[in-house]
Design an enzyme around this catalytic site. Sequence first.
Site, PDB file in Angstrom:
ATOM      1  N   PRO A   9       0.801  -1.226   0.000  1.00  0.00           N
ATOM      2  CA  PRO A   9       0.000   0.000   0.000  1.00  0.00           C
ATOM      3  C   PRO A   9       0.833   1.275   0.000  1.00  0.00           C
ATOM      4  CG  PRO A   9      -0.131  -1.080   2.137  1.00  0.00           C
ATOM      5  CD  PRO A   9       0.578  -2.023   1.212  1.00  0.00           C
ATOM      6  N   ASN A  10       0.345   2.224  -0.752  1.00  0.00           N
ATOM      7  CA  ASN A  10       0.892   3.575  -0.869  1.00  0.00           C
ATOM      8  C   ASN A  10       2.194   3.657  -1.661  1.00  0.00           C
ATOM      9  OD1 ASN A  10      -1.226   4.833   0.680  1.00  0.00           O
ATOM     10  ND2 ASN A  10      -0.304   3.864   2.457  1.00  0.00           N
ATOM     11  N   ARG A  17       4.918  11.111  -2.399  1.00  0.00           N
ATOM     12  CA  ARG A  17       4.532  10.961  -0.999  1.00  0.00           C
ATOM     13  C   ARG A  17       5.747  11.123  -0.097  1.00  0.00           C
ATOM     14  NH1 ARG A  17       3.982   5.510   2.075  1.00  0.00           N
ATOM     15  NH2 ARG A  17       3.389   6.256   4.133  1.00  0.00           N
ATOM     16  N   TYR A  22      10.939   9.134   1.614  1.00  0.00           N
ATOM     17  CA  TYR A  22      10.978   8.103   0.583  1.00  0.00           C
ATOM     18  C   TYR A  22      11.703   8.513  -0.699  1.00  0.00           C
ATOM     19  CZ  TYR A  22       7.547   6.099   3.716  1.00  0.00           C
ATOM     20  OH  TYR A  22       6.916   5.596   4.832  1.00  0.00           O
ATOM     21  N   ASN A  74       8.221  -5.227  -0.772  1.00  0.00           N
ATOM     22  CA  ASN A  74       8.118  -4.105   0.154  1.00  0.00           C
ATOM     23  C   ASN A  74       6.650  -4.100   0.559  1.00  0.00           C
ATOM     24  OD1 ASN A  74       7.767  -1.713   1.514  1.00  0.00           O
ATOM     25  ND2 ASN A  74       9.122  -0.547   0.181  1.00  0.00           N
ATOM     26  N   ALA A  77       2.896  -0.738   4.869  1.00  0.00           N
ATOM     27  CA  ALA A  77       2.271  -0.804   6.195  1.00  0.00           C
ATOM     28  C   ALA A  77       1.826  -2.215   6.574  1.00  0.00           C
ATOM     29  CB  ALA A  77       1.091   0.155   6.261  1.00  0.00           C
ATOM     30  N   HIS A  80       3.600  -4.462   9.351  1.00  0.00           N
ATOM     31  CA  HIS A  80       3.342  -4.380  10.787  1.00  0.00           C
ATOM     32  C   HIS A  80       1.968  -4.906  11.184  1.00  0.00           C
ATOM     33  CE1 HIS A  80       6.619  -1.680   9.940  1.00  0.00           C
ATOM     34  NE2 HIS A  80       5.807  -0.915   9.248  1.00  0.00           N
ATOM     35  N   ASP A  87       1.131 -15.702   6.252  1.00  0.00           N
ATOM     36  CA  ASP A  87       0.631 -17.046   5.973  1.00  0.00           C
ATOM     37  C   ASP A  87       0.653 -17.355   4.476  1.00  0.00           C
ATOM     38  OD1 ASP A  87       0.247 -17.388   8.688  1.00  0.00           O
ATOM     39  OD2 ASP A  87      -1.946 -17.190   8.600  1.00  0.00           O
ATOM     40  N   GLU A  98      12.670  -9.055   2.115  1.00  0.00           N
ATOM     41  CA  GLU A  98      11.834  -7.935   2.526  1.00  0.00           C
ATOM     42  C   GLU A  98      12.635  -6.649   2.353  1.00  0.00           C
ATOM     43  OE1 GLU A  98       9.757  -6.478   6.732  1.00  0.00           O
ATOM     44  OE2 GLU A  98      10.495  -8.527   6.547  1.00  0.00           O
ATOM     45  N   HIS A 100      12.583  -2.295   2.717  1.00  0.00           N
ATOM     46  CA  HIS A 100      11.977  -1.052   3.199  1.00  0.00           C
ATOM     47  C   HIS A 100      12.870   0.103   2.778  1.00  0.00           C
ATOM     48  CE1 HIS A 100       9.050  -3.245   5.500  1.00  0.00           C
ATOM     49  NE2 HIS A 100      10.027  -4.037   5.890  1.00  0.00           N
ATOM     50  N   ILE A 101      12.268   1.129   2.216  1.00  0.00           N
ATOM     51  CA  ILE A 101      13.024   2.281   1.738  1.00  0.00           C
ATOM     52  C   ILE A 101      13.641   3.034   2.909  1.00  0.00           C
ATOM     53  CG2 ILE A 101      12.824   4.489   0.530  1.00  0.00           C
ATOM     54  CD1 ILE A 101      10.526   3.082  -1.121  1.00  0.00           C
ATOM     55  N   SER A 102      12.854   3.258   3.944  1.00  0.00           N
ATOM     56  CA  SER A 102      13.357   3.962   5.129  1.00  0.00           C
ATOM     57  C   SER A 102      13.882   2.948   6.147  1.00  0.00           C
ATOM     58  CB  SER A 102      12.247   4.809   5.765  1.00  0.00           C
ATOM     59  OG  SER A 102      11.249   3.982   6.322  1.00  0.00           O
ATOM     60  N   ARG A 107      12.320   4.797  13.136  1.00  0.00           N
ATOM     61  CA  ARG A 107      11.051   5.526  13.043  1.00  0.00           C
ATOM     62  C   ARG A 107      10.152   5.194  14.234  1.00  0.00           C
ATOM     63  NH1 ARG A 107       8.700   5.209   7.232  1.00  0.00           N
ATOM     64  NH2 ARG A 107       7.424   6.875   8.121  1.00  0.00           N
ATOM     65  N   ARG A 111       6.557   0.672  13.950  1.00  0.00           N
ATOM     66  CA  ARG A 111       7.192   0.210  12.710  1.00  0.00           C
ATOM     67  C   ARG A 111       8.356  -0.751  12.973  1.00  0.00           C
ATOM     68  NH1 ARG A 111       5.131   3.332   8.481  1.00  0.00           N
ATOM     69  NH2 ARG A 111       4.413   5.396   9.123  1.00  0.00           N
TER      70      ARG A 111
END
Length: 146
Positions: A9-10, A17, A22, A74, A77, A80, A87, A98, A100-102, A107, A111
Site C-alpha cells: 500500500p501507498n 509521498r 521516501y 516491500n 504498512a 506491521h 501465511d 523484505e 523497506h526504503i526507510s 522511526r 514500525r
Amino acid sequence: MSVLLINGPNLNTLGTREPEIYGSTTLADVEASVRAQGEAAGIEVACFQSNFEGAIVERLHAARTDGTQFVIINPGAFTHTSVAIRDAFGAADVPFCEVHISNVHAREPFRHHSYLSDKAVGVMAGFGTLGYNLAMTFVIDRLSAG
C-alpha cells in the site's frame, strides 16, 4: 529464472509521498531498474503493486505455481499488520527478501515489528530505493548459485 517484485500500500505514490522520507524516485523507476538488472542476469522480473491485502495474498498464492523462484517484497504498512501475507508466504513456499526504503527501526515504535522478517531470507531497510537493487543483487547471486 523468474522473480516477482511486490509493492504494498501507498508505494504507488513513490516520488510524491513524503519525499523527505521516501525520496523522489517513482515506483515505475524502481520497477524499470530492477527489471533491467534482472534482464542483464537473464532473469525475468514480474512487478505487482496493490493497496489491498487480499490482492497481495492472491498474487503470492499464484506464485506457488507460476514459476516464480524468488520474491522481493516491500509490504509497506502491511509489514506491521498482516498475518495474512505472512501465511500466504507459507502457502506459496517461495523464498523472499523484505525491502523497506526507510530505516523502519529509526522511526515510530510500531514500525519496529515485522510479521515477515523472521520468514524472510534477508531484509533491506534504510538504503532508499537502492535497497531494491541490493536485494536483486542478492537474489541474482542466490539463483545463479542454484
